[in-house]
Write a protein that holds these residues in place. Structure first.
Motif, PDB file in Angstrom:
ATOM      1  N   GLU A   1      72.253  87.451  57.785  1.00 11.50           N
ATOM      2  CA  GLU A   1      70.817  87.522  57.594  1.00 11.50           C
ATOM      3  C   GLU A   1      70.358  86.211  56.973  1.00 11.50           C
ATOM      4  OE1 GLU A   1      70.508  91.230  55.276  1.00 11.50           O
ATOM      5  OE2 GLU A   1      69.212  91.900  56.926  1.00 11.50           O
ATOM      6  N   ALA A   2      69.231  85.716  57.453  1.00 12.05           N
ATOM      7  CA  ALA A   2      68.683  84.466  56.936  1.00 12.05           C
ATOM      8  C   ALA A   2      67.169  84.601  56.877  1.00 12.05           C
ATOM      9  CB  ALA A   2      69.082  83.302  57.831  1.00 12.05           C
TER      10      ALA A   2
ATOM     11  N   TYR B   1      63.573  82.253  57.280  1.00 13.47           N
ATOM     12  CA  TYR B   1      63.038  81.005  57.814  1.00 13.47           C
ATOM     13  C   TYR B   1      61.860  80.580  56.957  1.00 13.47           C
ATOM     14  CZ  TYR B   1      61.095  77.653  61.139  1.00 13.47           C
ATOM     15  OH  TYR B   1      60.621  76.518  61.734  1.00 13.47           O
TER      16      TYR B   1
ATOM     17  N   LEU C   1      66.256  77.454  58.238  1.00 16.17           N
ATOM     18  CA  LEU C   1      66.870  78.774  58.109  1.00 16.17           C
ATOM     19  C   LEU C   1      67.806  78.748  56.915  1.00 16.17           C
ATOM     20  CD1 LEU C   1      67.803  79.698  61.772  1.00 16.17           C
ATOM     21  CD2 LEU C   1      66.253  80.938  60.285  1.00 16.17           C
ATOM     22  N   ARG C   2      67.625  79.684  55.992  1.00 14.77           N
ATOM     23  CA  ARG C   2      68.490  79.763  54.810  1.00 14.77           C
ATOM     24  C   ARG C   2      69.181  81.122  54.791  1.00 14.77           C
ATOM     25  NH1 ARG C   2      67.904  75.255  52.023  1.00 14.77           N
ATOM     26  NH2 ARG C   2      65.865  74.289  51.906  1.00 14.77           N
ATOM     27  N   PRO C   3      70.524  81.118  54.754  1.00 12.44           N
ATOM     28  CA  PRO C   3      71.256  82.385  54.678  1.00 12.44           C
ATOM     29  C   PRO C   3      70.915  83.128  53.393  1.00 12.44           C
ATOM     30  CG  PRO C   3      72.747  80.549  55.134  1.00 12.44           C
ATOM     31  CD  PRO C   3      71.412  79.958  54.795  1.00 12.44           C
ATOM     32  N   LEU C   4      70.905  84.460  53.455  1.00 12.37           N
ATOM     33  CA  LEU C   4      70.622  85.266  52.280  1.00 12.37           C
ATOM     34  C   LEU C   4      71.851  85.421  51.389  1.00 12.37           C
ATOM     35  CD1 LEU C   4      68.340  88.043  53.781  1.00 12.37           C
ATOM     36  CD2 LEU C   4      67.681  85.928  52.643  1.00 12.37           C
TER      37      LEU C   4
END
Length: 74
Positions: free
Chosen positions: A6-7, A9, A14-17
Motif C-alpha cells: 500500500e502506498a 500518492y 508514491l510513498r509506501p505506507l
C-alpha cells in the motif's frame, strides 16, 4: 517475485505506507497501479461475514445506546 504494497500518492511521489523489505537502495522496480476496490468496514473483522449494511446498523445501535464509539480503541 510480485509483491503488493500500500502506498500514498502525494506531490507527484508514491510513498509506501510501510518499509519494503528486499530492495536495495536506488534499485529500479516496475510498478502496477490499482485503486483499492472498497475500504473495508471497521466491523468486518469483528463480525465475520456480516454485510456492510448490517455492520453499519450495528454501529448505529451501539452509538445510540452507549454514546459515541471510537473504533480505534477496539
Amino acid at each position: 517475485m510480485p509483491k503488493t504494497i500500500e502506498a500514498i500518492y502525494k506531490d507527484g511521489v508514491l510513498r509506501p505506507l510501510s518499509p519494503i523489505k528486499g530492495l536495495k537502495k536506488h534499485q529500479k522496480v516496475a510498478i502496477t497501479i490499482e485503486k483499492p476496490l472498497k475500504k473495508k468496514h471497521p466491523f468486518k473483522g469483528l463480525c465475520g461475514i456480516l454485510p456492510d449494511d448490517d455492520a453499519e446498523e450495528m454501529l448505529r445501535i451501539v452509538e445510540e445506546e452507549f454514546e459515541k464509539v471510537d473504533i480505534n480503541e477496539w
